[in-house]
Design a protein around this motif. Structure first.
Motif, mmCIF file in Angstrom:
data_model
loop_
_atom_site.group_PDB
_atom_site.id
_atom_site.type_symbol
_atom_site.label_atom_id
_atom_site.label_comp_id
_atom_site.label_asym_id
_atom_site.label_seq_id
_atom_site.Cartn_x
_atom_site.Cartn_y
_atom_site.Cartn_z
ATOM 1 N N CYS A 18 -11.377 110.533 79.840
ATOM 2 C CA CYS A 18 -11.425 109.073 79.830
ATOM 3 C C CYS A 18 -12.009 108.581 78.517
ATOM 4 O O CYS A 18 -13.042 109.076 78.063
ATOM 5 C CB CYS A 18 -12.273 108.581 81.000
ATOM 6 N N CYS A 63 -8.426 106.513 85.131
ATOM 7 C CA CYS A 63 -9.638 107.323 85.270
ATOM 8 C C CYS A 63 -10.114 107.254 86.718
ATOM 9 O O CYS A 63 -10.234 106.173 87.287
ATOM 10 C CB CYS A 63 -10.726 106.800 84.341
ATOM 11 N N TYR A 84 -15.139 110.937 81.458
ATOM 12 C CA TYR A 84 -14.834 111.752 82.640
ATOM 13 C C TYR A 84 -13.648 112.659 82.322
ATOM 14 O O TYR A 84 -12.670 112.232 81.721
ATOM 15 C CB TYR A 84 -14.509 110.814 83.794
ATOM 16 N N GLU A 105 -13.226 105.723 78.068
ATOM 17 C CA GLU A 105 -14.324 104.804 78.341
ATOM 18 C C GLU A 105 -15.605 105.549 78.725
ATOM 19 O O GLU A 105 -16.661 105.316 78.161
ATOM 20 C CB GLU A 105 -13.946 103.853 79.482
ATOM 21 N N CYS A 106 -15.482 106.427 79.730
ATOM 22 C CA CYS A 106 -16.698 107.039 80.262
ATOM 23 C C CYS A 106 -16.775 108.542 80.031
ATOM 24 O O CYS A 106 -17.772 109.171 80.366
ATOM 25 C CB CYS A 106 -16.831 106.742 81.758
ATOM 26 N N HIS A 148 -10.553 103.015 84.425
ATOM 27 C CA HIS A 148 -9.976 102.600 83.151
ATOM 28 C C HIS A 148 -8.559 103.176 82.997
ATOM 29 O O HIS A 148 -8.356 104.376 83.195
ATOM 30 C CB HIS A 148 -10.884 103.086 82.013
ATOM 31 N N ASN A 205 -12.992 108.024 87.693
ATOM 32 C CA ASN A 205 -14.417 107.714 87.738
ATOM 33 C C ASN A 205 -14.664 106.221 87.564
ATOM 34 O O ASN A 205 -15.378 105.607 88.363
ATOM 35 C CB ASN A 205 -15.139 108.516 86.654
ATOM 36 N N CYS A 206 -14.028 105.625 86.528
ATOM 37 C CA CYS A 206 -14.335 104.218 86.247
ATOM 38 C C CYS A 206 -13.121 103.297 86.406
ATOM 39 O O CYS A 206 -13.247 102.083 86.298
ATOM 40 C CB CYS A 206 -14.920 104.058 84.846
#
Ligand code: ZN
Length: 480
Positions: free
Chosen positions: A414, A396, A419, A416-417, A401, A398-399
């Motif tokens: 993503c 990812c 994105y 997780e977040c 992951h 963005n984060c």
């Protein structure tokens, strides 16, 4: 500057027959020389009494280098001595030894006399290159890809020979020693000031070609930019559905020259026509040559397209191009065989499914494309940097992951977040960022060493911070 120009030849029937005969003879000497070197290598392990040729003193079979390096013959050079009284290149290489044995070959087999002597020599030197490549690979990547041990050649993979001297060009005619004047299709003019260095004759499916090596010493070689001058980077992600994704959101189509439906069908038909014909018959030969010409046509189309693509990529306004460092031969490996322990039967291992993918990968020929990009980039003074593509399309942006399920086809979401982005363009951006990270680190190192040496002014230090307007977060991702 040294370059090669390739022309299609227009040989006469006699010349065609002659060149065909040369290839057969050269192939046999090549194979003989290789067998000789292998035999000599193996003989050093035979136990027995050995002695040093010059001193006649006893020598251990492991340290005695009399037969270590190739064909029988004088293993020492002409005994020339340099200033310090040491022998100049005291040991001759296997290639040297085999080249000096060539006159004997001509004496024993007089028909070899009709081959130009520089062609015969280059033929042996070719084996030297094959060995060199093999040893270089051993050093660079003991288990990885690269060229393996020199192979014995057959008619299919021994198709060329090289002149080192005596080639002349006049208008649309080329003079090849012992073959005479030969016409060729003068598709591009040799620029003024270039000298002829060597010429390689190559047999291809649709005829004979000459590759003329020309050099002009007054033109300097291309110089690529030093890393600390790299300000902008273009990331490239190579793929199959689209050939290239660029980090500036541009996509380049993959026309699948050998694996689209129409071509696949034609290939199948032509292949079948060959296999249905009687073996060793003239009709089979004809059908095979038709199939070969079709393959050549596909290759020609792909090569033309790749130059076009490479040009598009390199002509972008960037200082460096970041490419994936792909291990293509590993990608083309077959699936592991699965065996049922009880019955000994073979189980499904997914190879038939992978076959199509392998063919698609071969068809894109990324390696060839990368070479073309590198060549054009060098011409324009741009840098090509190879980046480890590990997880580049699963991470990812963005984060940070990393998860396989982040990616669903072309979409990247993503887990997780949340994105989301186009998966391959995201990968291209990740590659660009990783490249920027490398450039930054290296130029920082360079600047640090300069600082120690001559105290760089604060102005130039602030200048160094210019490239890459990345946030801290981006750098964290790029580190991976
Ligand atoms: Zn995320």
């Amino acid at each position: 500057m040294l370059t090669n120009y390739v022309y299609k030849l227009r040989p006469s029937i006699t010349q065609i027959n002659k060149m065909g005969g040369w290839l057969d003879m050269l192939r046999s000497t090549y194979n003989w020389s290789l067998a000789d070197r292998i035999a000599q290598y193996n003989q050093q392990f035979i136990q027995g009494d050995y002695c040093d040729i010059r001193t006649k003193s006893e020598a251990c079979p492991i340290t005695c280098f009399v037969s270590k390096n190739g064909a029988s013959g004088e293993p020492w050079k002409d005994g020339k001595v340099d200033k310090d009284g040491k022998l100049k290149n005291p040991r001759r290489s296997a290639g040297d030894i085999q080249i000096t044995a060539l006159p004997e070959l001509k004496k024993a087999r007089p028909w070899f006399g009709e081959i130009d002597s520089t062609v015969l020599q280059q033929n042996v030197k070719r084996l030297d290159t094959a060995y060199k490549n093999f040893f270089e690979r051993q050093v660079a990547s003991p288990s990885g890809e690269g060229r393996g041990f020199p192979k014995f050649k057959n008619r299919g993979n021994f198709t060329s020979f090289t002149y080192q001297m005596g080639v002349k060009v006049q208008g649309s005619k080329v003079y090849l020693p012992k073959l005479g004047w030969m016409r060729f299709f003068n598709s591009r003019l040799i620029p003024d000031g270039f000298n002829l260095k060597a010429a390689t004759i190559r047999k291809r499916q649709d005829g004979w070609y000459v590759s003329i090596r020309i050099e002009d010493k007054s033109i300097p070689d291309y110089v690529s930019k030093p890393l600390d001058e790299v300000k902008s980077v273009l990331g490239c992600d190579l793929g199959i559905t689209k050939l290239v994704h660029l980090s500036d959101r541009y996509q380049i189509d993959n026309p699948r020259f050998a694996t689209n439906k129409k071509v696949k069908r034609t290939l199948k038909i032509r292949q079948r026509r060959v296999s249905k014909k009687l073996k060793d018959s003239k009709n089979r030969k004809k059908a095979a040559s038709k199939l070969g010409r079709f393959h050549k046509k596909i290759t020609d189309k792909r090569v033309a397209y790749q130059w076009d693509v490479a040009n598009k990529i390199v002509s972008r306004k960037v200082d460096a191009i970041a490419l994936e460092d792909l291990n293509i031969s590993a990608m083309l490996k077959r699936c592991k065989v699965k065996v049922d322990e009880n019955t000994g039967r073979f189980l499904k291992n997914g190879q038939s499914r992978k076959k199509g993918l392998n063919r698609a990968i071969s068809d894109t020929s990324w390696g060839e494309l990368i070479l073309k990009i590198e060549y054009l980039a060098a011409k324009q003074g741009k840098v090509v940097i190879k980046i480890n593509p590990k997880h580049s399309s699963q991470e990812c942006r963005n984060c940070g992951h990393i998860d396989k399920s982040n990616r669903d086809g072309e979409k990247f979401i993503c887990t997780e977040c949340g994105y989301h982005e186009h998966a391959d363009i995201g990968a291209a951006k990740t590659i660009r960022d990783r490249c920027l990270e490398i450039v930054r680190r290296d130029s920082a190192k360079l600047a640090a060493s300069q600082q120690n040496a001559q105290k760089v002014s604060s102005r130039s230090m602030s200048k160094r911070g210019e490239f890459g307007n990345l946030s801290n977060q981006d750098i964290k991702i790029a580190k991976s």
